[in-house]
Write a protein that holds these residues in place. Structure first.
Motif, PDB file in Angstrom:
ATOM      1  N   LEU A  66      45.143  49.610  42.598  1.00 30.44           N
ATOM      2  CA  LEU A  66      44.152  49.799  43.661  1.00 30.44           C
ATOM      3  C   LEU A  66      44.700  50.697  44.760  1.00 30.44           C
ATOM      4  CD1 LEU A  66      42.648  46.211  43.978  1.00 30.44           C
ATOM      5  CD2 LEU A  66      41.481  48.257  43.141  1.00 30.44           C
ATOM      6  N   ALA A  67      45.952  50.502  45.137  1.00 36.04           N
ATOM      7  CA  ALA A  67      46.570  51.349  46.165  1.00 36.04           C
ATOM      8  C   ALA A  67      46.616  52.804  45.699  1.00 36.04           C
ATOM      9  CB  ALA A  67      47.968  50.840  46.500  1.00 36.04           C
ATOM     10  N   ASP A  68      46.916  53.022  44.435  1.00 34.38           N
ATOM     11  CA  ASP A  68      46.933  54.386  43.885  1.00 34.38           C
ATOM     12  C   ASP A  68      45.551  55.031  43.926  1.00 34.38           C
ATOM     13  OD1 ASP A  68      49.641  54.170  43.385  1.00 34.38           O
ATOM     14  OD2 ASP A  68      49.403  53.809  41.223  1.00 34.38           O
ATOM     15  N   GLN A  69      44.503  54.209  43.912  1.00 31.29           N
ATOM     16  CA  GLN A  69      43.128  54.709  43.968  1.00 31.29           C
ATOM     17  C   GLN A  69      42.637  54.887  45.413  1.00 31.29           C
ATOM     18  OE1 GLN A  69      41.727  55.656  41.018  1.00 31.29           O
ATOM     19  NE2 GLN A  69      43.752  55.043  40.319  1.00 31.29           N
ATOM     20  N   GLY A  70      43.515  54.621  46.374  1.00 33.31           N
ATOM     21  CA  GLY A  70      43.184  54.832  47.771  1.00 33.31           C
ATOM     22  C   GLY A  70      42.709  53.593  48.512  1.00 33.31           C
ATOM     23  N   TYR A  71      42.780  52.432  47.880  1.00 27.02           N
ATOM     24  CA  TYR A  71      42.356  51.193  48.524  1.00 27.02           C
ATOM     25  C   TYR A  71      43.540  50.523  49.207  1.00 27.02           C
ATOM     26  CZ  TYR A  71      38.203  51.635  45.606  1.00 27.02           C
ATOM     27  OH  TYR A  71      37.066  52.089  45.009  1.00 27.02           O
ATOM     28  N   GLN A  72      43.255  49.772  50.250  1.00 30.55           N
ATOM     29  CA  GLN A  72      44.284  48.943  50.875  1.00 30.55           C
ATOM     30  C   GLN A  72      44.369  47.672  50.036  1.00 30.55           C
ATOM     31  OE1 GLN A  72      43.543  48.008  54.976  1.00 30.55           O
ATOM     32  NE2 GLN A  72      45.345  46.704  55.116  1.00 30.55           N
ATOM     33  N   ALA A  73      45.517  47.450  49.398  1.00 26.26           N
ATOM     34  CA  ALA A  73      45.636  46.321  48.473  1.00 26.26           C
ATOM     35  C   ALA A  73      47.040  45.750  48.482  1.00 26.26           C
ATOM     36  CB  ALA A  73      45.268  46.770  47.056  1.00 26.26           C
ATOM     37  N   ASP A  74      47.092  44.452  48.245  1.00 20.35           N
ATOM     38  CA  ASP A  74      48.358  43.731  48.156  1.00 20.35           C
ATOM     39  C   ASP A  74      48.190  42.676  47.066  1.00 20.35           C
ATOM     40  OD1 ASP A  74      50.905  42.778  48.694  1.00 20.35           O
ATOM     41  OD2 ASP A  74      50.555  42.537  50.835  1.00 20.35           O
ATOM     42  N   ASN A  75      49.282  42.126  46.607  1.00 20.49           N
ATOM     43  CA  ASN A  75      49.234  41.078  45.588  1.00 20.49           C
ATOM     44  C   ASN A  75      49.498  39.727  46.249  1.00 20.49           C
ATOM     45  OD1 ASN A  75      48.980  40.509  42.692  1.00 20.49           O
ATOM     46  ND2 ASN A  75      51.068  39.769  42.862  1.00 20.49           N
ATOM     47  N   LEU A  76      48.898  38.689  45.699  1.00 22.46           N
ATOM     48  CA  LEU A  76      49.142  37.328  46.167  1.00 22.46           C
ATOM     49  C   LEU A  76      50.539  36.920  45.719  1.00 22.46           C
ATOM     50  CD1 LEU A  76      48.029  34.717  47.463  1.00 22.46           C
ATOM     51  CD2 LEU A  76      47.227  34.072  45.186  1.00 22.46           C
ATOM     52  N   ASP A  77      51.443  36.735  46.669  1.00 24.33           N
ATOM     53  CA  ASP A  77      52.825  36.387  46.344  1.00 24.33           C
ATOM     54  C   ASP A  77      52.876  35.100  45.528  1.00 24.33           C
ATOM     55  OD1 ASP A  77      53.587  38.583  47.834  1.00 24.33           O
ATOM     56  OD2 ASP A  77      54.221  37.414  49.574  1.00 24.33           O
ATOM     57  N   GLY A  78      53.470  35.167  44.352  1.00 21.35           N
ATOM     58  CA  GLY A  78      53.609  33.994  43.503  1.00 21.35           C
ATOM     59  C   GLY A  78      52.358  33.634  42.729  1.00 21.35           C
ATOM     60  N   GLY A  79      51.287  34.386  42.936  1.00 22.74           N
ATOM     61  CA  GLY A  79      50.051  34.150  42.203  1.00 22.74           C
ATOM     62  C   GLY A  79      49.418  32.801  42.530  1.00 22.74           C
ATOM     63  N   ILE A  80      48.527  32.389  41.662  1.00 25.34           N
ATOM     64  CA  ILE A  80      47.797  31.145  41.898  1.00 25.34           C
ATOM     65  C   ILE A  80      48.710  29.920  41.783  1.00 25.34           C
ATOM     66  CG2 ILE A  80      46.975  30.848  39.538  1.00 25.34           C
ATOM     67  CD1 ILE A  80      44.241  29.987  40.885  1.00 25.34           C
ATOM     68  N   ALA A  81      49.845  30.066  41.086  1.00 24.30           N
ATOM     69  CA  ALA A  81      50.777  28.936  40.973  1.00 24.30           C
ATOM     70  C   ALA A  81      51.327  28.558  42.349  1.00 24.30           C
ATOM     71  CB  ALA A  81      51.910  29.272  40.013  1.00 24.30           C
ATOM     72  N   VAL A  82      51.753  29.541  43.130  1.00 25.71           N
ATOM     73  CA  VAL A  82      52.274  29.253  44.466  1.00 25.71           C
ATOM     74  C   VAL A  82      51.128  28.828  45.392  1.00 25.71           C
ATOM     75  CG1 VAL A  82      53.448  30.238  46.473  1.00 25.71           C
ATOM     76  CG2 VAL A  82      54.303  30.706  44.176  1.00 25.71           C
ATOM     77  N   TRP A  83      49.958  29.421  45.214  1.00 31.45           N
ATOM     78  CA  TRP A  83      48.768  28.993  45.968  1.00 31.45           C
ATOM     79  C   TRP A  83      48.579  27.486  45.806  1.00 31.45           C
ATOM     80  CZ3 TRP A  83      45.046  31.613  48.936  1.00 31.45           C
ATOM     81  CH2 TRP A  83      43.840  30.945  49.153  1.00 31.45           C
ATOM     82  N   ALA A  84      48.611  27.010  44.562  1.00 28.50           N
ATOM     83  CA  ALA A  84      48.428  25.578  44.285  1.00 28.50           C
ATOM     84  C   ALA A  84      49.588  24.744  44.837  1.00 28.50           C
ATOM     85  CB  ALA A  84      48.262  25.353  42.787  1.00 28.50           C
ATOM     86  N   GLU A  85      50.817  25.260  44.729  1.00 30.20           N
ATOM     87  CA  GLU A  85      51.976  24.542  45.280  1.00 30.20           C
ATOM     88  C   GLU A  85      51.851  24.350  46.787  1.00 30.20           C
ATOM     89  OE1 GLU A  85      55.485  26.704  44.172  1.00 30.20           O
ATOM     90  OE2 GLU A  85      55.131  26.366  42.034  1.00 30.20           O
TER      91      GLU A  85
END
Length: 102
Positions: A66-85
């Motif tokens: 997404l960033a390469d396509q010109g969008y402001q984008a970041d990844n969720l650190d640790g994904g949904i596993a860390v979200w749930a933790e």
């Protein structure tokens, strides 16, 4: 981006879940938009280009894409596993009952 920060800012962010259907069907982040990784290039127009995006992806490649396509984008650190933790909500998309991480 840290899960707690995403949760606190979710009204100003677009959370884009790019995981496979099998992973998403057992649990998703409420309010996230599901666009499978393979479909993201064809479905870029479905997201608001003016709002920052956070991808739910193990590798972080889709945020880079997404960033390469010109969008402001970041990844969720640790994904949904860390979200749930972090005790943040995970729900099943079919019936909005408590979900789990696949």
């Amino acid at each position: 981006m840290e899960p707690r920060h995403v949760s606190e800012q979710q009204d100003r962010l677009q959370v884009v879940d790019v995981r496979e259907v099998e992973e998403r069907d057992v649990g998703r982040i409420p309010g996230s938009r599901w666009i499978p990784m393979d479909a993201l290039p064809q479905r870029l127009g479905e997201r608001d280009a003016g709002s920052p995006a956070v991808t739910v992806c193990r590798s972080g490649r889709m945020a880079d894409y997404l960033a390469d396509q010109g969008y402001q984008a970041d990844n969720l650190d640790g994904g949904i596993a860390v979200w749930a933790e972090e005790k943040l909500p995970v729900r099943r998309p079919a019936n909005d009952t408590p979900g789990k991480v696949a």
